[in-house]
Design a protein around this motif. Structure first.
Motif: not given
Length: 1349
Positions: A547, A549, A703, A705, A719, A726
């Protein structure tokens, strides 16, 4: 009493208050012309007075009542003033304007115009109820037996208003005119709302009558309602009966003896208990004693964001802003049979619901106003402090909720219409000082009102709202275009149908596609995280999730596009999906769409979808279970017996089990990757499914975010999984960002000023860089040059491309061939990048960030934005009204903690010397004495403030775009006022640093300007003030002024810095060694010990000169800007920054305008003296010399000498003749001292010093050539230098002697001179004469003489 009142009415012009918007900046031109600082703002009013100025007397003096809406009835006279032509004026500007600055002009026009009318009404005792759009409503509340007298008073007021303000001519060609309506009778007033927010409404038949009278009136006419006509003294009026409309047109008043209107005026004022007879104020409400209960009552009638600013103590002129908002106008039309009290309860119910829904969406209910058939509610999203992302979507959803509620719950509602627009507006104070209102003005404000009548019974919106909402297109319906009054091009209109469930799943796509010509920059670590997850999934057979961010624009979508490319390259199966905010509300939408992409039914025709899905499911899912997917994928498989006996929960579990089974089979054939962009918009059910999928199927999920979004519980649990990683996305490095800019612009190099422009605004954000580059291209402010065709030019105007050669990055377009044309770009000469407005997208992002701050933090950021990217806290405090040091530091620390600002600390400690010091030693000593006396009386609190200062007092912005957006929020008038304050603050500091003994960077610059009669515009601003300056008041106690002992040091800094001396002027090793030996022979070890203090002229250039130029340009003082541009160019050359010197001189060239083809036709746009023109040529010559443009450098140096009355020959015969003159005639004239030193001696010193420098430059230019002719020119230049140096010495000695006779003893003057020269005055003069001009150039500049007299 009568005389006072009569004087009050008749002397209106004498007691006239300036309008709120118009008084903000004062008159900068007048202030600059007198050389005085703008007058300080008056002290803030008490809280009750500030609140009362925003509200009518009807509220201020109202008695408290119960919480329920309650009708209060009184007799009164209503005056309605309608400003005609303002809507057409806004429409005209909206068609032609390219920025929001035209709306600033409109706001100032309207505010000045309406303020005159407001003050006139107040002088006649009227109470301004509201200023709504272009309509003003005033009320005179009296008893019934007093109505006839008051109608006469109001009629006289109306006639005077039409006479004085009936027509206003604008430069845009659209006149503003007035039409006025009067009515009289019983007026009902009601207050609706709750304990937090309340609204005053004035309703009744006579309120409808005044609106009808306004509509019947034409331009410059006054119309009385029929009831008003029946109640007035009819014999006093000349009228025209309008029988059809039952109204009366007032033409004039009949003044019949012995009737005296002044006596009638005094009589009427006895009926008005709150009329203020004093000439100091226009309202009694502004002088009420403090009353806590009254304050709490008044606060309920003012918007929350405005209250916060008032509580913060911000002046009214600091509150107005220009920003983009979303306006929602709700119109409720009631049945005529509704009772008045019942109607009030309906409005109360609607107001409570609308206020709740709007505030939940991030907006505010601004005001409620009545019209003939119902009432309107004006709601605004995006007011200062309220800006939120996706405000258009919130406005549409809130509007539809209100629309549904009103239809379903308000029984007497006949029609509900709602219109929504989005656009830039003026948000601020309109009216006079004694009575003003916070309002919104702009073309979209007029459009939202017209849409209500054009599209009744609908929720309509304009095209901008439709596009910016980012809502699905199936939630809208396009409306037919209709004509609207005074709006020439309303654009496309849409009906909002409300949020409807998607009748179809989404389709595969990503926000960005990979650009093969623009490789991904600085994302090696992020790609490494994906590759590691990929390897672990393949080797360990476990699901992995990565993910990314990052904030908006940091490159998340571009990173996904690169991963998509890499995955396809390795033969992986990729399912890409981008989510929107509305997808969060649809249960299981993300998985539904991903599986539709997996089954490849997202792109196939609807008639083929079922057959395609059947093929995909065959062999993996049993045939009877196919009907489970009917509702999910919009197919019609026959319902099986097994499925028909399942409940909903069992069916959902079975669907998920089938998906797990299908995906498990798929990963055995090829690795499977889910790419989900904007995953924060994923619904809870999808997060739950993915968490289970991750633990059961070896699949890779990637992904993105956004960190500001609050995730649901399932997402947070996802998460925390050991299989999820992350990865924060870091900002791009500066070099990578500039490389990206070159790709976007299609060039191999960009100029330094464009680099600074991009770095200060982007802060490593690739989206910002891309949008800014596209904006620069669309605005056509760049010039492109073929790199192969850039050659030596003979004109200064064509040197921009040559200056770029030293700053190239070596960036070549991908896939380019050897013969590919390479380009570089430059900024057009007449463009100031500091004032280029942000693109709307980026401004919206920055304003969202700014509104997340507290009101105090917002004000500080807005004031700091005026100063520049870097700023000193003392200058910042100077702009903040009423702030002490403790409050300033407290707010600064809060902003530093959230990284909006950051301290500049180069070496973690302050320099030993002051960075900014004045040039006069006498001033320093006086200031120190004053500060010493003041420190003895300081309180412990002030001492604590001093000790709480940080190590460094200079800050810079740490968040991209927020400075530029905050600067654009200021109205133009206030913007100029603040820039003027900054200019006055900095002008005394624009000199060399203390290590260099102060003085001008262009030697004797200020003396030459101040003594020139034709340059008063420059001298009034560029002079140094010995007393009363801001320096004495604010700066000197903080910037560590040197002691008198520090001043007794020898000045060893050369006219150009040591680095510049070695790198630019020494063309051979022998020259360099010879000059170094001579320099060392002149200095002693004792003197070397005293010359170790660092030079801070670079900080002066960055923090004083460069901002000062910007301030002067913004306020329109181009003459002053030219002065400081020359200073900045000279400072840059001192610091060996030839390119920055070129930029400053290029700006100066743009100020002067294009040169004439004929030398005798000089038509400069800026009026400058001959000395400045010569200095301009001399500096350009030196820059050309450093750039290798030898021919142009010679030409400019000769031109400078010609302007300095010192011609240099072009031919060999001229050389012989000039040599003869210099050796004999000029030498004889120099041997005799001047008899009568003229008043222009200081100017002559400046001219001589500039001559020496030009001749030294010519000597170096001709020494580069080895021909005999060049040698003759070089020898002549040396001889002319020697003569000029001797003349300089004579003039300097004469100036000192003259000054000593006039002001001081000669001994004191000599002592001061010796302080700056570091040796005996006579020895220095003899040294000048012995060594001649050539040595004079090497030993450094002649220090600036103190100014006496």
């Amino acid at each position: 009493m009568g005389g006072t009142r009569r004087g009050r009415r008749c002397g209106l012009a004498a007691t006239r208050r300036t309008p709120v918007s118009g008084s903000l900046a004062g008159n900068p031109a007048a202030a600059m012309a007198t050389g005085e600082q703008p007058a300080a703002a008056p002290p803030l009013w008490p809280m009750e007075a500030r609140l009362a100025a925003l509200l009518p007397d009807l509220l201020v003096f109202r008695k408290p009542r119960g919480p329920e809406p309650e009708l209060a009835t009184a007799q009164g006279v209503l005056l309605g003033v309608h400003v005609m032509g303002f809507t057409a004026l806004m429409d005209r500007c909206s068609l032609s304007c390219k920025s929001e600055r035209d709306m600033d002009k409109l706001a100032r026009i309207f505010s000045c115009y309406i303020s005159d009318i407001v003050e006139h009404v107040l002088c006649f005792g009227g109470d301004i109820l509201n200023i709504t759009g272009n309509v003003l409503l005033a009320l005179w509340t009296v008893k019934q037996n007093q109505l006839s007298d008051i109608i006469t008073l109001v009629a006289k007021c109306s006639l005077e208003i039409q006479e004085k303000f009936g027509i206003y001519h604008t430069r845009e060609g659209q006149d503003l005119q007035l039409k006025i309506g009067l009515s009289a009778g019983r007026i009902s007033q009601v207050i609706v709302g709750d304990e937090q927010r309340q609204y005053l409404l004035v309703i009744g038949r006579d309120v409808d009558d005044v609106q009808l009278a306004q509509r019947l009136a034409q331009a410059n006419e006054i119309v009385l309602s029929w009831n008003c006509w029946k109640l007035c003294e009819q014999y006093m009026f000349e009228v025209e009966i309008m029988k059809e409309d039952e109204a009366v047109k007032l033409r004039d008043m009949r003044i019949i003896d012995p009737f005296d209107f002044d006596e009638h005026f005094d009589k009427c004022l006895d009926y008005l208990p709150h009329y203020r007879t004093s000439a100091d104020t226009l309202r009694t409400a502004l002088e009420l004693d403090p009353d806590f209960a009254l304050e709490q009552t008044l606060r309920k009638h003012i918007m929350k964001n405005l209250l916060k600013k008032i509580d913060e103590g911000q002046p009214m002129e600091y509150i107005s802003e220009f920003r983009t908002v979303t306006m929602v106008l709700v119109s409720l039309e009631f049945h005529k049979t509704a009772w008045m009290l019942h109607l009030c309860h309906l409005i109360q119910e609607a107001a409570l619901y609308i206020s709740t829904v709007i505030e939940k969406g991030g907006g505010q209910l601004s005001r409620i106003f009545m019209f003939e058939k119902g009432c309107m509610f004006l709601c605004i999203f995006g007011l200062p402090g309220d800006k939120k992302p996706d405000e258009c979507a919130h406005a549409l959803e809130s509007s539809f909720s209100i629309f549904s509620f009103c239809w379903e719950n308000l029984a007497e509602t006949k029609l509900v219409s709602i219109s929504i627009t989005n656009g830039p507006v003026f948000c601020g104070m309109i009216g006079a000082v004694a009575r003003h209102e916070y309002t919104v003005i702009g073309p979209k404000m007029s459009l939202v009102a017209r849409m209500i009548t054009a599209y009744p019974g609908l929720v309509s919106c304009d095209e901008v709202t439709y596009l910016r909402s980012m809502l699905p297109a199936y939630n809208f319906k396009k409306l037919p275009q209709k004509m609207m009054k005074n709006i020439s091009n309303p654009g496309k209109m849409y009906e909002y149908l409300g949020h409807r469930r998607c009748i179809m799943f989404g389709k595969r796509h990503l926000a960005r596609e990979r650009n093969k010509n623009h490789p991904l920059l600085d994302r090696e670590k992020e790609l490494e995280a994906f590759q590691m997850a990929q390897q672990e999934c393949l080797h360990q057979k476990k699901g992995q999730a990565v993910l990314y961010e990052g904030g908006k624009g940091c490159g998340k979508s571009q990173l996904l596009a690169e991963i998509n490319f890499l995955a396809h390259k390795e033969q992986h199966r990729v399912l890409p999906l981008k989510l929107k905010e509305t997808d969060f509300k649809q249960c299981f939408y993300a998985i539904q769409t991903l599986m539709a992409i997996f089954f490849e039914i997202d792109t196939c025709p609807a008639y083929y979808r079922q057959e395609c899905l059947h093929k995909q499911l065959h062999g993996m899912v049993e045939e009877p279970l196919h009907c489970l997917f009917n509702d999910l994928f919009f197919v019609k498989f026959p319902l099986s017996f097994e499925v028909s006996h399942m409940d909903d929960l069992t069916r959902q579990k079975k669907v998920k089990a089938c998906f797990f089974q299908v995906l498990q089979e798929a990963v055995r054939e090829a690795p499977l990757i889910f790419l989900i962009d904007e995953a924060q918009y994923m619904d809870t059910a999808s997060w739950e499914f993915l968490e289970t999928l991750l633990s059961t199927v070896p699949i890779i999920m990637v992904m993105t975010l956004t960190p500001t979004f609050t995730l649901c519980g399932c997402a947070q649990h996802f998460l925390q999984s050991s299989q999820a990683v992350l990865v924060p996305i870091l900002k791009l490095a500066a070099t990578s960002l500039l490389r990206m800019a070159c790709w976007e612009l299609g060039v191999v190099s960009i100029p330094q000023e464009l680099q600074i422009y991009l770095l200060h605004r982007c802060f490593g954000n690739p989206l910002y860089c891309e949008v800014l580059c596209q904006d620069l291209l669309s605005k056509d402010i760049l010039l492109f040059h073929d790199l192969q065709k850039v050659e030596e030019n003979s004109k200064w105007e064509n040197l921009s491309a040559n200056a770029m050669k030293s700053t190239m990055y070596g960036i070549f377009p991908a896939g380019s061939e050897e013969d590919h044309e390479l380009y570089i770009c430059t900024v057009k000469d007449d463009v100031n990048l500091d004032t280029v407005l942000l693109p709307p997208l980026l401004k919206e992002i920055a304003v969202n960030q700014l509104d997340q701050l507290s009101p105090a933090e917002q004000l500080l950021v807005k004031c700091a934005a005026v100063i520049g990217h870097s700023f000193h806290i003392d200058l910042l405090q100077h702009l903040l009204p009423g702030w002490n040091k403790n409050k300033l530091l407290q707010v600064l620390r809060a902003l530093v903690d959230i990284h909006v600002l950051c301290w500049i600390n180069k070496s973690q400690e302050l320099p030993a010397d002051s960075i900014i010091v004045p040039s006069s030693i006498k001033i320093i000593e006086q200031i120190k004495e004053e500060k010493k006396k003041k420190s003895d009386a300081d309180s412990p609190l002030s001492l604590q403030e001093e000790l709480s200062l940080p190590q460094t007092e200079v800050l810079e912005f740490g968040v991209p775009l927020i400075r530029e957006a905050a600067w654009e929020l200021w109205p133009k008038a206030q913007q100029i006022a603040l820039h003027l304050e900054c200019a006055y603050f900095l002008r005394d500091l624009a000199c060399r640093c203390g290590s260099c003994h102060g003085g001008d960077f262009v030697p004797f610059h200020r003396f030459a300007i101040c003594s020139t009669k034709s340059c008063n515009g420059t001298s009034r601003f560029c002079s140094y003030k010995d007393t009363g300056s801001v320096l004495r008041q604010v700066i000197t106690d903080k910037l560590q002024l040197p002691s008198p002992q520090d001043s007794f040091q020898f000045q060893t800094k050369s006219f150009r810095s040591q680095e510049a001396f070695t790198s630019e002027h020494c063309r051979t090793e022998e020259e360099f060694l010879d000059q170094v030996n001579r320099k060392l022979s002149q200095a002693s070890p004792e003197k070397d010990m005293l010359t170790t203090k660092p030079c801070h002229c670079e900080d002066i250039l960055k923090l004083v000169l460069s901002p000062l130029i910007h301030h002067c340009l913004v306020i329109g003082e181009t003459t002053c800007a030219f002065y400081y541009l020359l200073e900045a160019a000279a400072a840059s050359l001192d610091l060996s920054d030839n390119y920055m010197a070129f930029l400053y001189l290029k700006k100066a060239s743009s100020l002067l305008g294009q040169p004439s083809a004929f030398s005798f036709l000089k038509n400069h746009k800026v009026k400058i003296c001959q000395f400045e023109e010569a200095t301009f040529c001399c500096l350009r010559s030196e820059v050309c010399f450093n750039m290798g443009q030898i021919t142009l450098a010679k030409k400019l140096a000769r031109q400078a000498l010609r302007l300095l009355k010192r011609n240099f020959p072009w031919t060999w015969f001229g050389v012989l003749f000039q040599t003869f003159l210099e050796k004999y005639w000029r030498s004889c004239s120099l041997s005799q001292p001047p008899n009568n030193p003229s008043e222009n001696s200081k100017k002559k010193l400046a001219v001589l010093q500039q001559q020496v420098h030009c001749l030294s430059l010519l000597w170096q230019l001709y020494n580069l050539e080895t021909t005999a002719s060049s040698h003759r020119f070089a020898c002549l230049a040396t001889l002319m230098q020697k003569n000029s140096a001797e003349e300089f010495a004579n003039e300097a000695q004469a100036a000192v002697l003259k000054s000593s006779k006039e002001r001081e003893s000669e001994a004191f003057v000599r002592e001061n001179i010796e302080v700056q020269f570091g040796q005996c005055f006579e020895e220095k003069v003899q040294d000048w004469r012995k060594r001649g001009a050539g040595c004079l150039y090497l030993c450094g500049p002649i220090p600036v003489l103190p100014e006496y007299g």
